[in-house]
Write a protein that holds these residues in place. Structure first.
Motif, mmCIF file in Angstrom:
data_model
loop_
_atom_site.group_PDB
_atom_site.id
_atom_site.type_symbol
_atom_site.label_atom_id
_atom_site.label_comp_id
_atom_site.label_asym_id
_atom_site.label_seq_id
_atom_site.Cartn_x
_atom_site.Cartn_y
_atom_site.Cartn_z
ATOM 1 N N LYS A 1 -41.350 -94.467 -80.153
ATOM 2 C CA LYS A 1 -40.219 -93.799 -80.792
ATOM 3 C C LYS A 1 -40.245 -92.324 -80.429
ATOM 4 O O LYS A 1 -41.318 -91.727 -80.327
ATOM 5 C CB LYS A 1 -40.280 -93.948 -82.324
ATOM 6 N N ASP A 2 -39.049 -91.752 -80.221
ATOM 7 C CA ASP A 2 -38.912 -90.328 -79.923
ATOM 8 C C ASP A 2 -39.729 -89.912 -78.702
ATOM 9 O O ASP A 2 -40.240 -88.792 -78.631
ATOM 10 C CB ASP A 2 -39.329 -89.473 -81.132
ATOM 11 N N GLY A 3 -39.867 -90.830 -77.745
ATOM 12 C CA GLY A 3 -40.613 -90.507 -76.525
ATOM 13 C C GLY A 3 -42.114 -90.515 -76.709
ATOM 14 O O GLY A 3 -42.853 -90.125 -75.796
ATOM 15 N N ARG A 4 -42.596 -90.939 -77.873
ATOM 16 C CA ARG A 4 -44.030 -90.977 -78.132
ATOM 17 C C ARG A 4 -44.493 -92.411 -78.350
ATOM 18 O O ARG A 4 -43.736 -93.255 -78.818
ATOM 19 C CB ARG A 4 -44.388 -90.126 -79.352
ATOM 20 N N THR A 5 -45.750 -92.672 -78.025
ATOM 21 C CA THR A 5 -46.331 -93.998 -78.168
ATOM 22 C C THR A 5 -47.584 -93.935 -79.033
ATOM 23 O O THR A 5 -48.422 -93.045 -78.855
ATOM 24 C CB THR A 5 -46.692 -94.600 -76.798
ATOM 25 N N ARG A 6 -47.659 -94.856 -79.994
ATOM 26 C CA ARG A 6 -48.872 -95.005 -80.812
ATOM 27 C C ARG A 6 -49.351 -96.434 -80.704
ATOM 28 O O ARG A 6 -48.549 -97.367 -80.550
ATOM 29 C CB ARG A 6 -48.581 -94.702 -82.277
ATOM 30 N N LEU B 1 -50.943 -96.379 -92.198
ATOM 31 C CA LEU B 1 -50.995 -96.116 -90.760
ATOM 32 C C LEU B 1 -49.595 -95.941 -90.184
ATOM 33 O O LEU B 1 -49.424 -95.322 -89.136
ATOM 34 C CB LEU B 1 -51.695 -97.266 -90.040
ATOM 35 N N LEU B 2 -48.598 -96.492 -90.871
ATOM 36 C CA LEU B 2 -47.209 -96.415 -90.389
ATOM 37 C C LEU B 2 -46.271 -96.489 -91.570
ATOM 38 O O LEU B 2 -46.488 -97.267 -92.506
ATOM 39 C CB LEU B 2 -46.915 -97.571 -89.426
ATOM 40 N N ARG B 3 -45.227 -95.685 -91.538
ATOM 41 C CA ARG B 3 -44.099 -95.789 -92.478
ATOM 42 C C ARG B 3 -42.864 -95.355 -91.705
ATOM 43 O O ARG B 3 -42.559 -94.177 -91.596
ATOM 44 C CB ARG B 3 -44.321 -94.919 -93.711
ATOM 45 N N GLU B 4 -42.154 -96.328 -91.131
ATOM 46 C CA GLU B 4 -40.991 -96.052 -90.292
ATOM 47 C C GLU B 4 -39.908 -97.075 -90.586
ATOM 48 O O GLU B 4 -40.190 -98.195 -91.017
ATOM 49 C CB GLU B 4 -41.355 -96.131 -88.806
ATOM 50 N N ALA C 1 -29.879 -92.210 -79.038
ATOM 51 C CA ALA C 1 -29.882 -93.345 -79.957
ATOM 52 C C ALA C 1 -30.989 -94.328 -79.599
ATOM 53 O O ALA C 1 -31.720 -94.818 -80.474
ATOM 54 C CB ALA C 1 -28.527 -94.044 -79.940
ATOM 55 N N VAL C 2 -31.134 -94.641 -78.311
ATOM 56 C CA VAL C 2 -32.182 -95.568 -77.869
ATOM 57 C C VAL C 2 -33.559 -94.953 -78.078
ATOM 58 O O VAL C 2 -34.503 -95.609 -78.517
ATOM 59 C CB VAL C 2 -31.969 -95.955 -76.394
ATOM 60 N N LEU C 3 -33.680 -93.656 -77.782
ATOM 61 C CA LEU C 3 -34.975 -92.981 -77.876
ATOM 62 C C LEU C 3 -35.487 -92.932 -79.307
ATOM 63 O O LEU C 3 -36.691 -93.049 -79.555
ATOM 64 C CB LEU C 3 -34.852 -91.561 -77.320
ATOM 65 N N THR C 4 -34.587 -92.761 -80.275
ATOM 66 C CA THR C 4 -35.001 -92.580 -81.669
ATOM 67 C C THR C 4 -35.131 -93.891 -82.437
ATOM 68 O O THR C 4 -35.521 -93.869 -83.610
ATOM 69 C CB THR C 4 -34.016 -91.665 -82.416
ATOM 70 N N CYS C 5 -34.827 -95.023 -81.815
ATOM 71 C CA CYS C 5 -35.014 -96.322 -82.461
ATOM 72 C C CYS C 5 -36.452 -96.795 -82.253
ATOM 73 O O CYS C 5 -36.978 -96.724 -81.136
ATOM 74 C CB CYS C 5 -34.036 -97.355 -81.900
ATOM 75 N N LEU C 6 -37.064 -97.282 -83.313
ATOM 76 C CA LEU C 6 -38.442 -97.748 -83.228
ATOM 77 C C LEU C 6 -38.517 -99.055 -82.442
ATOM 78 O O LEU C 6 -37.801 -100.010 -82.727
ATOM 79 C CB LEU C 6 -38.997 -97.967 -84.635
ATOM 80 N N ARG C 7 -39.409 -99.078 -81.452
ATOM 81 C CA ARG C 7 -39.660 -100.281 -80.646
ATOM 82 C C ARG C 7 -41.100 -100.717 -80.909
ATOM 83 O O ARG C 7 -42.039 -99.939 -80.719
ATOM 84 C CB ARG C 7 -39.444 -99.988 -79.160
ATOM 85 N N ILE C 8 -41.268 -101.958 -81.345
ATOM 86 C CA ILE C 8 -42.582 -102.480 -81.704
ATOM 87 C C ILE C 8 -42.978 -103.563 -80.705
ATOM 88 O O ILE C 8 -42.239 -104.527 -80.506
ATOM 89 C CB ILE C 8 -42.577 -103.072 -83.119
ATOM 90 N N THR C 9 -44.132 -103.395 -80.087
ATOM 91 C CA THR C 9 -44.654 -104.399 -79.156
ATOM 92 C C THR C 9 -45.929 -104.979 -79.762
ATOM 93 O O THR C 9 -46.904 -104.257 -79.988
ATOM 94 C CB THR C 9 -44.964 -103.790 -77.781
ATOM 95 N N LEU C 10 -45.901 -106.287 -80.038
ATOM 96 C CA LEU C 10 -47.005 -106.951 -80.720
ATOM 97 C C LEU C 10 -47.780 -107.861 -79.785
ATOM 98 O O LEU C 10 -47.196 -108.616 -79.014
ATOM 99 C CB LEU C 10 -46.469 -107.793 -81.881
ATOM 100 N N THR C 11 -49.101 -107.784 -79.859
ATOM 101 C CA THR C 11 -49.988 -108.786 -79.274
ATOM 102 C C THR C 11 -50.960 -109.201 -80.373
ATOM 103 O O THR C 11 -50.911 -108.670 -81.488
ATOM 104 C CB THR C 11 -50.768 -108.232 -78.072
#
Length: 236
Positions: free
Chosen positions: A107-112, A139-142, A89-99
């Motif tokens: 998400k899903d163990g991958r980083t973009r 560039l993104l649709r999640e 559940a944690v792995l498949t939730c999208l995490r967004i880090t903004l600067t």
């Protein structure tokens, strides 16, 4: 899940599961697994003999399991299964880090990573967060965690062009039908293959074909059922 977390440290904002939601997943699912494992034999025993209960043979077998070691083994199995579900559940939730100059997506163990100069518009299309490039390709649709207000505040705080009104190119989308003469060369074949992937519920194939469509100069989004809508890239 509940509202997105906007944990800001200096000039970094993280949007994703709140600490409370993470605690609920990591503590709640394993605890629920323990309880269900412990109660499995008595529940099976109570269901045995009921006229509507399926699989009477397996239920009788489970009901016959007795003893403290059996209870401990079932509770331990429930603990492991609950922890596994929490991890997924944690792995498949999208995490967004903004600067101010980067968007990091985990998400899903991958980083973009998306650069600020490559972002021309950010908005919600239904439940999906969409990021457009200057040439209007996606560039993104999640699907993100949290609501529009939290997302808008996070992106605006770092100077990203958040669009409250949604997709600025929405009027350019048209429904795709097989053999559409106005579609760019090759797009029809890809959208036909993508329709088949959608019908088979093959998410990975559908997403890969979405990227291939964009390489040919078109953007695609999904409607109800298996409908697909497309638009050409819009020159600036």
């Amino acid at each position: 899940m509940g509202p997105a977390a906007g944990a800001e440290e200096g000039r970094v904002t993280v949007v994703g599961l709140t600490p409370g939601e993470r605690l609920l997943l990591w503590a709640g699912l394993p605890a629920l697994g323990i309880v269900l494992g412990f109660l499995l034999p008595p529940v099976a025993d109570g269901a045995t003999g009921l006229p509507w209960a399926p699989l009477e043979g397996p239920l009788e077998l489970i009901a016959s399991w007795e003893g403290p070691w059996v209870a401990a083994a079932l509770a331990g199995t429930g603990l492991l299964l609950g922890a596994g579900l929490a991890f997924l559940a944690v792995l498949t939730c999208l995490r967004i880090t903004l600067t101010d100059d980067r968007i990091r997506l985990d998400k899903d163990g991958r980083t973009r990573t998306l650069r600020r100069e490559d972002v021309a518009a950010v908005f919600l299309d239904g439940k999906r967060l969409v990021v457009l490039a200057p040439d209007t390709r996606e560039l993104l649709r999640e699907e993100p965690e949290g609501g529009a207000e939290a997302l808008a505040a996070a992106f605006a705080a770092h100077g990203y062009p958040w669009r409250d009104g949604g997709d600025p190119y929405a009027e350019h989308f048209r429904r795709w039908v097989p053999g559409a003469p106005e579609a760019p060369a090759g797009v029809n074949a890809l959208l036909k293959a993508r329709e088949s992937a959608l019908r088979k519920k093959s998410r990975q194939d559908a997403e890969e074909l979405r990227e291939e469509v964009q390489k040919l100069g078109a953007v695609v989004r999904d409607g109800s059922g298996h409908r697909q809508y497309w638009r050409p890239l819009i020159p600036s």
